[in-house]
Design a protein around this motif. Structure first.
Motif, short mmCIF file in Angstrom:
data_model
loop_
_atom_site.label_atom_id
_atom_site.label_comp_id
_atom_site.label_asym_id
_atom_site.label_seq_id
_atom_site.Cartn_x
_atom_site.Cartn_y
_atom_site.Cartn_z
N THR A 254 0.86 -1.20 0.00
CA THR A 254 0.00 0.00 0.00
C THR A 254 0.89 1.23 0.00
O THR A 254 2.09 1.14 0.25
N THR A 258 -1.01 5.80 6.04
CA THR A 258 -1.38 5.69 7.45
C THR A 258 -0.34 4.92 8.26
O THR A 258 -0.63 4.43 9.33
N PRO A 261 3.85 0.60 4.90
CA PRO A 261 3.11 -0.09 3.83
C PRO A 261 2.82 -1.55 4.18
O PRO A 261 3.64 -2.21 4.80
N GLY A 418 -7.33 8.23 -6.13
CA GLY A 418 -6.28 8.05 -5.13
C GLY A 418 -6.48 8.94 -3.92
O GLY A 418 -6.05 8.62 -2.82
N ALA A 419 -7.11 10.08 -4.10
CA ALA A 419 -7.38 11.03 -3.03
C ALA A 419 -8.46 11.98 -3.55
O ALA A 419 -8.71 12.02 -4.76
N GLY A 439 -12.51 8.51 -9.70
CA GLY A 439 -12.67 7.13 -9.25
C GLY A 439 -12.17 6.99 -7.83
O GLY A 439 -11.39 7.81 -7.34
N GLU A 444 -6.47 -3.02 -1.53
CA GLU A 444 -7.14 -4.22 -1.02
C GLU A 444 -8.34 -4.64 -1.87
O GLU A 444 -8.97 -5.66 -1.61
N VAL A 462 -17.73 10.04 -6.29
CA VAL A 462 -16.80 9.13 -6.97
C VAL A 462 -17.57 8.09 -7.78
O VAL A 462 -17.08 6.99 -8.03
N ASP A 522 -13.03 4.21 4.95
CA ASP A 522 -13.48 5.49 4.40
C ASP A 522 -14.94 5.71 4.77
O ASP A 522 -15.72 4.76 4.84
N ILE A 534 -17.32 10.52 -0.85
CA ILE A 534 -16.46 10.18 0.28
C ILE A 534 -16.35 11.41 1.18
O ILE A 534 -15.92 12.47 0.73
N ARG A 537 -11.90 9.84 5.83
CA ARG A 537 -11.33 8.57 6.23
C ARG A 537 -11.46 8.47 7.73
O ARG A 537 -11.24 9.46 8.42
N LYS A 658 0.32 11.03 -1.70
CA LYS A 658 -0.55 11.39 -0.58
C LYS A 658 0.31 11.90 0.58
O LYS A 658 1.49 11.53 0.68
N1 ATP Z 1 -11.30 9.58 -5.20
C1 ATP Z 1 -10.93 9.41 -3.93
N2 ATP Z 1 -11.38 10.28 -3.00
C2 ATP Z 1 -11.02 10.17 -1.71
N3 ATP Z 1 -10.18 9.21 -1.24
C3 ATP Z 1 -9.70 8.32 -2.11
C4 ATP Z 1 -10.06 8.36 -3.49
N4 ATP Z 1 -9.44 7.32 -4.10
C5 ATP Z 1 -8.73 6.67 -3.14
N5 ATP Z 1 -8.87 7.27 -1.96
C6 ATP Z 1 -8.23 6.90 -0.68
O1 ATP Z 1 -7.12 6.03 -0.93
C7 ATP Z 1 -7.24 4.86 -0.13
C8 ATP Z 1 -6.58 3.69 -0.81
O2 ATP Z 1 -5.23 4.00 -1.10
P1 ATP Z 1 -4.08 2.92 -1.14
O3 ATP Z 1 -4.63 1.57 -1.36
O4 ATP Z 1 -3.06 3.45 -2.05
O5 ATP Z 1 -3.39 2.92 0.24
P2 ATP Z 1 -3.36 4.00 1.37
O6 ATP Z 1 -4.64 3.82 2.12
O7 ATP Z 1 -3.09 5.35 0.79
O8 ATP Z 1 -2.10 3.56 2.21
P3 ATP Z 1 -2.08 2.82 3.62
O9 ATP Z 1 -3.16 1.76 3.58
O10 ATP Z 1 -0.71 2.26 3.68
O11 ATP Z 1 -2.34 3.92 4.60
C9 ATP Z 1 -8.71 4.69 0.06
O12 ATP Z 1 -9.02 3.91 1.19
C10 ATP Z 1 -9.17 6.14 0.21
O13 ATP Z 1 -8.99 6.59 1.53
#
Ligand code: ATP
Length: 684
Positions: A254, A258, A261, A418-419, A439, A444, A462, A522, A534, A537, A658
């Protein structure tokens, strides 16, 4: 009548959860594979070979050389402007060179056979520690052709992260770009299971120090170039050993927003279920066998990986680029990747779009009053026309010609994920480039969980659940989110859900319920049209002294409307009545901003700590808060400035761009303490 993008299943839901929702056309059946019967990633490439053998599929540019230039930079020192000379080096690149489906199948089959003749077997793990490139993907498909598993490591990962991934995943083969060899050489004494090292290099050669590093690595490992492994395969052919759907394809780490990884075990079928799901709704917007996507985000991140696989499966050509060579400004004696490729589809994380927006607005704001007015009104008008399904593309040739041409002029839609994306950024991109769709994905879940359709003109959501999953929202009582109000933690279920964390069954049990629901962490809410929004988190919800929760990520997304800031990390805890923030301002632009704000300074290095400048930035952020109807408890009470640009290289951002909150706070400890004192808070 408004379109409804997802539907609630009858007889679902309960006291603590909303009804389960699915994509509106797949309420009867969740998509669990791509058609026809494609349940593993390698079969996606074979399918391309069967259906369009001579179509180009994977494109790359060769590095032909570098061009070094002197740049005069103006600095104000002790009240006087001084000129300093700095050296910058730029790549010179070839045009795109393409491999067809048949060539890609041949190459990866031989590469897989090469791995086999080195003694690597099915289910052994190949770690890829390389930037996004055609070689990255060829190596992955080579491994899949013999049912080997791929372990991903971001090419920006430092020594300890790389070592952790190699040893935890018991890696057999390490695949690198030659540039990364010095890192491998430094940690090789602590690597436990690797037996073979394979590398590739640019046509142009490799940077200083790599040859020595390769010699050192050769003292412990069998070292091959990628071409040597390919040749081994040509000379020692073996049958492909195609994986089963339920086999593990990837150990994907990941992004680490948070904490450390986590190694996520992703199955072949999971990725192909996502591909099948996407195909169900995106096919009408794509010209298969013709359209092109630019792939430049890290392939070690799930977002870039599953999009590449979908494109390979569905006949969208994938042209590789790098963040360093995207624009014409960043290369010499050739065009940047975007203009050279002229893609129809492009993907980015919000940080990328924010940077593009800042560049566009800088140009517009430097124009005459009339041009500015025309541009901003046109952005609004085009969005309004689009939302009413009225013709709007005529404006492209009048107002947005330049911005569209800068991206090659053929973009059909762009994807962000991704955010959270800021609404104003999405609005601007919709107008100045093409529709931007958002998106939501997660490692996971093998990538995609929900996405907007290209003709969806709404904001702040989203989209609907991907046809490969079903979703519900579950109470989070401690944060006062209740399903009865249509809000809660997003839980998802379906064939794309991962197979557990590597060596961490306890965390797997905490994350996935016995009946298969993945708790995303989330917080979401449904719109009237069945799209998901969303809200935040779980880990980024902070309780203030008043007992109310504020949502850090949502606030950050809003504050990014200020043109002062490059990035922002909002900080709050239960002692505070209002949040504060560490603001990241690019030190290449800070002097210009201070000049514009009429702030006096002797040396640019003083600006970040100038009380007058801090006040000006805070005032602008508070103005943004008012404009966006934030409450008092969401309004920043204080800020401090960090003028070193946050990036994955300096550990302030994850490789997926991020915020790494803990690292940002650690690096800015003094500033935080100073801010807490100003806010009258006790030191902890
Ligand atoms: N469009 C979006 N808007 C808001 N949040 C998003 C969006 N897309 C993804 N995310 C966030 O990214 C997370 C998934 O990211 P990723 O699988 O890369 O791992 P991470 O959660 O950033 O890292 P880690 O789990 O190590 O903290 C989602 O659970 C969500 O919180």
């Amino acid at each position: 009548m408004a379109v409804v993008y997802s539907k609630a299943l009858p007889q679902s839901g309960g006291a603590n959860e909303t009804p389960t929702r699915r994509f509106h056309t797949s309420t009867e059946k969740i998509i669990d594979q791509a058609n026809p019967d494609i349940t593993n990633i390698y079969a996606a490439l074979l399918y391309g070979q069967q259906t369009r053998p001579d179509n180009p599929v994977l494109g790359k540019r060769d590095v032909l050389g570098t061009v070094t230039e002197d740049k005069q930079v103006q600095h104000k020192v002790n009240g006087k402007m001084e000129t300093v000379t700095k050296q910058w080096s730029y790549f010179k690149l070839s045009e795109y060179k393409w491999m067809t489906y048949s060539q890609a199948v041949d190459y990866t089959t031989n590469l897989g056979a090469g791995f086999r003749s080195m003694g690597v077997k099915a289910k052994n793990r190949v770690l890829i520690y390389a930037p996004t490139s055609r070689e990255w993907q060829l190596c992955a498909f080579g491994a899949f052709s013999q049912s080997m598993q791929v372990v991903t490591a971001y090419d920006t990962l430092g020594e300890s992260g790389l070592l952790h991934a190699m040893n935890q995943a018991k890696v057999e083969v390490a695949f690198l770009k030659a540039d990364q060899m010095p890192i491998l050489a430094r940690i090789m004494d602590q690597i436990e299971t690797v037996k073979h090292v394979v590398y590739y290099q640019d046509l142009y050669g490799m940077p200083d120090g790599c040859k020595e590093a390769i010699d050192k690595v050769k003292t412990k490992y069998a070292v091959y170039t990628m071409e040597e492994v390919h040749e081994l395969g040509v000379k020692n052919p073996v049958e492909r050993q195609i994986p089963e759907g339920q086999d593990i394809a990837l150990v994907m780490y990941t992004s680490g927003s948070t904490g450390k990884p986590k190694g996520v075990l992703i199955g072949h079928q999971g990725v192909m279920a996502v591909a099948g799901g996407i195909h169900l709704f995106i096919a009408p917007y794509i010209e298969h066998g013709h359209d092109i996507i630019l792939s430049y985000l890290p392939l070690s991140h799930v977002l870039a990986f599953f999009v590449d696989v979908y494109c390979i499966y569905s006949g969208i050509r994938v042209g590789y680029g790098t963040p360093r060579t995207l624009t014409d400004d960043s290369v010499r004696e050739c065009q940047g990747d975007i203009k050279e490729l002229r893609p129809m589809v492009m993907m980015g994380v919000p940080q990328v779009w924010n940077t593009i927006r800042a560049g566009m607005l800088k140009q517009v704001n430097n124009s005459s009053w009339l041009v500015r007015k025309l541009f901003y009104n046109a952005v609004e008008l085009k969005n309004v026309l689009r939302s009413h399904n009225l013709p709007h593309n005529f404006m492209d040739n009048i107002v947005f010609k330049k911005t569209r041409e800068a991206t090659g002029g053929r973009l059909k839609f762009i994807i962000t994920g991704g955010a959270p994306i800021n609404r104003n950024v999405q609005k601007l991109m919709n107008a100045a480039l093409c529709p931007m769709i958002q998106g939501f994905g997660m490692t996971e879940a093998s990538g995609l969980l929900s996405v907007q359709l290209p003709d969806d003109s709404t904001f702040n959501n989203v989209g609907a659940p991907c046809p490969s999953v079903e979703m519900k929202l579950v109470d989070v009582p401690e944060a006062k989110y209740f399903a009865k109000d249509g809000k809660g933690e997003i839980w998802v279920r379906g064939p794309s859900i991962f197979k557990g964390y590597l060596d961490n069954d306890e965390l797997t049990r905490e994350t996935v319920t016995e009946d298969g629901w993945l708790k995303t962490g989330d917080i979401g809410q449904w719109t009237d049209q069945g799209q998901l929004t969303i809200i935040d988190r779980k880990k980024n919800l902070v309780k203030l002294v008043s007992g109310e929760y504020i949502a850090l990520e949502a606030l950050e997304s809003t504050y990014k409307n200020s043109l002062y800031i490059h990035n922002i990390c909002v900080v709050a805890d239960s002692r505070m009545a209002q949040p504060c923030a560490i603001v990241n301002i690019d030190d290449n632009q800070i002097a210009q901003m201070a000049d514009n704000a009429g702030i006096d300074y002797n040396n640019p290095s003083e600006i970040a700590t100038s009380q007058d400048f801090i006040k000006a930035v805070l005032a602008d952020l508070q103005h943004v808060a008012r404009e966006n109807n934030l409450t008092k408890q969401e309004t920043l009470a204080a800020i401090r400035i960090d003028a070193e640009l946050w990036s994955p290289e300096n550990d302030r951002l994850t490789p997926a761009m991020k915020l790494k909150r803990t690292d940002i706070c650690d690096y800015n400890q003094d500033k935080l303490e100073d801010m807490y004192r100003q806010m009258g808070l006790d030191q902890e």
